[in-house]
Write a protein that holds these residues in place. Structure first.
Motif, mmCIF file in Angstrom:
data_model
loop_
_atom_site.group_PDB
_atom_site.id
_atom_site.type_symbol
_atom_site.label_atom_id
_atom_site.label_comp_id
_atom_site.label_asym_id
_atom_site.label_seq_id
_atom_site.Cartn_x
_atom_site.Cartn_y
_atom_site.Cartn_z
ATOM 1 N N ASP A 66 -0.684 -7.000 -16.847
ATOM 2 C CA ASP A 66 -1.644 -7.421 -15.563
ATOM 3 C C ASP A 66 -1.587 -9.093 -15.524
ATOM 4 O O ASP A 66 -2.047 -9.611 -14.502
ATOM 5 N N CYS A 67 -0.704 -9.491 -16.451
ATOM 6 C CA CYS A 67 -0.453 -11.147 -16.629
ATOM 7 C C CYS A 67 0.470 -11.605 -15.285
ATOM 8 O O CYS A 67 1.743 -10.924 -15.463
ATOM 9 N N PRO A 68 0.143 -12.625 -14.979
ATOM 10 C CA PRO A 68 1.316 -13.426 -13.969
ATOM 11 C C PRO A 68 2.387 -13.740 -14.751
ATOM 12 O O PRO A 68 3.632 -13.733 -14.174
ATOM 13 N N ALA A 110 -0.654 -18.411 -27.977
ATOM 14 C CA ALA A 110 -1.289 -17.526 -26.831
ATOM 15 C C ALA A 110 -0.656 -17.624 -25.583
ATOM 16 O O ALA A 110 -0.003 -18.758 -25.261
ATOM 17 N N CYS A 111 -0.656 -16.784 -24.821
ATOM 18 C CA CYS A 111 0.174 -16.870 -23.331
ATOM 19 C C CYS A 111 -0.838 -17.899 -22.644
ATOM 20 O O CYS A 111 -2.158 -18.056 -22.436
ATOM 21 N N PRO A 112 0.091 -18.891 -21.789
ATOM 22 C CA PRO A 112 -0.634 -19.957 -21.169
ATOM 23 C C PRO A 112 -1.345 -19.269 -19.938
ATOM 24 O O PRO A 112 -1.979 -20.026 -19.446
ATOM 25 N N ALA A 113 -1.192 -18.124 -19.539
ATOM 26 C CA ALA A 113 -1.844 -17.614 -18.206
ATOM 27 C C ALA A 113 -2.979 -16.644 -18.575
ATOM 28 O O ALA A 113 -4.038 -17.019 -17.981
ATOM 29 N N CYS A 114 -2.768 -15.701 -19.447
ATOM 30 C CA CYS A 114 -3.802 -14.982 -19.740
ATOM 31 C C CYS A 114 -4.442 -15.015 -21.157
ATOM 32 O O CYS A 114 -5.693 -14.684 -21.364
ATOM 33 N N GLY A 115 -3.968 -15.689 -22.037
ATOM 34 C CA GLY A 115 -4.609 -16.142 -23.336
ATOM 35 C C GLY A 115 -4.291 -15.285 -24.116
ATOM 36 O O GLY A 115 -4.798 -15.540 -25.645
ATOM 37 N N SER A 135 7.102 -14.003 -25.421
ATOM 38 C CA SER A 135 6.687 -13.600 -23.989
ATOM 39 C C SER A 135 5.465 -12.745 -24.144
ATOM 40 O O SER A 135 5.031 -12.501 -25.138
ATOM 41 N N CYS A 136 4.890 -12.934 -22.951
ATOM 42 C CA CYS A 136 3.581 -12.205 -22.855
ATOM 43 C C CYS A 136 3.563 -10.507 -22.556
ATOM 44 O O CYS A 136 4.782 -10.183 -21.781
ATOM 45 N N ARG A 137 2.893 -9.836 -23.272
ATOM 46 C CA ARG A 137 3.000 -8.247 -23.089
ATOM 47 C C ARG A 137 2.140 -7.548 -22.505
ATOM 48 O O ARG A 137 1.662 -6.371 -22.373
#
Ligand SMILES: [Zn+2]
Length: 332
Positions: A60-62, A22-27, A55-57
């Motif tokens: 809106d995530c930092p 999971a993304c460490p910023a937005c989960g 990577s996060c897709r």
């Protein structure tokens, strides 16, 4: 001087993926971004690392499109380096604890089979000194690394090239891959490690969200004592490797037994020589299927070779049964 000869093939390949799905910023779930590989010269030979970078897709995530490399990658080598941290640790120890000269260190590395030129030894010595200079006395550097993310996930690794000698302890931040702190310690006892962690904690200035290590007891105790309540993830690949060891052994034996059961393809093929009727073609097809099943290795621990062979042979056997069924009762 550039290398004049090509480097030999890597002896080991290791697949590394990020421990966190999971993304460490937005989960949200991380997506596969790319799959680079690199070769690292270690004391145990050439190691090829195949890395699953994610990577996060979420736009809106930092951390949108920010690549997360496998947390364990930094255990093997510094970013962009061809020589492993274990080689750097050994070079540093030979220099500072045993006061050996660069040519002497080069000779020792050559004796251990590490392909390296004298100039690279001098470079590695510089890297070692730089690593140890990364002390907490420069909190501005640490804060610059950590402030943006607002929290850190630490990885702690001990590199001990030779039993009974100093251990190079390296604390990294896994979200950005930077080394925060490195220290050469004579012992790996709980109290020394706790001191190191306390130092890091005081200098970082942001919350520590988690710790990753290989789960050595002294590390576990030190983390529990200095960072109460902080989740401590034991490296999944270590965990998996340990758990898979008995399975691996059993699978290996099963594969040997299975292979014995399908000996004798060559005599069958020999009998078919010169024939090109339908039966001969079909039989040749079966022989090829068995032969390719025998040479198709799995990828332990998750894809066991023996189980894979069993699956493939079972398919061949089912197919043969179907053929026999169509033909009706077997003529003897
Ligand atoms: Zn995200």
């Amino acid at each position: 001087m550039p290398r004049r000869t090509s480097r030999p093939q890597a002896e080991r390949t290791l697949e590394l993926a990020t421990d966190t799905p999971a993304c460490p910023a937005c989960g949200r779930a991380l997506w596969a971004a790319n799959k680079p590989h690199r070769t690292v010269v270690t004391l145990e030979g050439l190691l090829r690392l195949r890395l699953q970078v994610r990577s996060c897709r979420n736009p809106d995530c930092p951390r949108y499109k920010v690549c997360l490399r496998p947390e364990r990658e930094g255990r093997f080598a510094l970013p962009q380096h061809e020589f492993g941290l274990d080689v750097i640790a050994l070079v540093g120890r030979l220099r500072h604890a045993e006061h050996r000269s660069v040519p002497e260190i080069h000779a020792e590395l050559a004796r251990r089979g590490v392909p390296i030129c004298p100039r690279s030894v001098a470079n590695l010595l510089d890297r070692y000194d730089e690593l140890l200079a990364l002390s907490c006395s420069d909190p501005a550097r640490l804060r610059a690394i950590t402030a943006k993310a607002g929290r850190v996930i630490l990885a702690i690794d001990g590199l001990q090239p030779d039993v009974g000698h100093e251990v190079l302890w390296v604390i990294r931040e896994v979200l950005c891959g930077e080394v925060l702190l490195a220290r050469s310690l004579l012992s790996s006892c709980r109290d020394d490690l706790a001191k190191l962690l306390t130092e890091a904690k005081a200098a970082i200035g942001v919350p520590i969200a988690g710790v990753i290590s290989d789960g050595q007891h002294s590390i576990r105790d030190a983390v529990a004592a200095t960072l109460p309540g902080v989740p401590h993830q034991i490296c999944q690949s270590h965990y998996l490797r340990e758990a898979a060891r008995p399975v691996y052994e059993a699978d290996r034996h099963a594969k040997v037994a299975l292979k014995k059961a399908v000996r004798g393809i060559r005599p069958i093929e020999r009998q078919l020589r010169g024939r090109d009727d339908a039966e001969a073609t079909a039989t040749r097809g079966y022989c090829a299927a068995v032969r390719s099943a025998l040479t198709d290795d799995g990828r332990p621990p998750l894809q066991a070779s023996g189980l894979k062979l069993h699956d493939r042979l079972a398919k061949v056997a089912r197919s043969l049964d179907r053929v026999a069924g169509k033909r009706g009762p077997r003529r003897s």
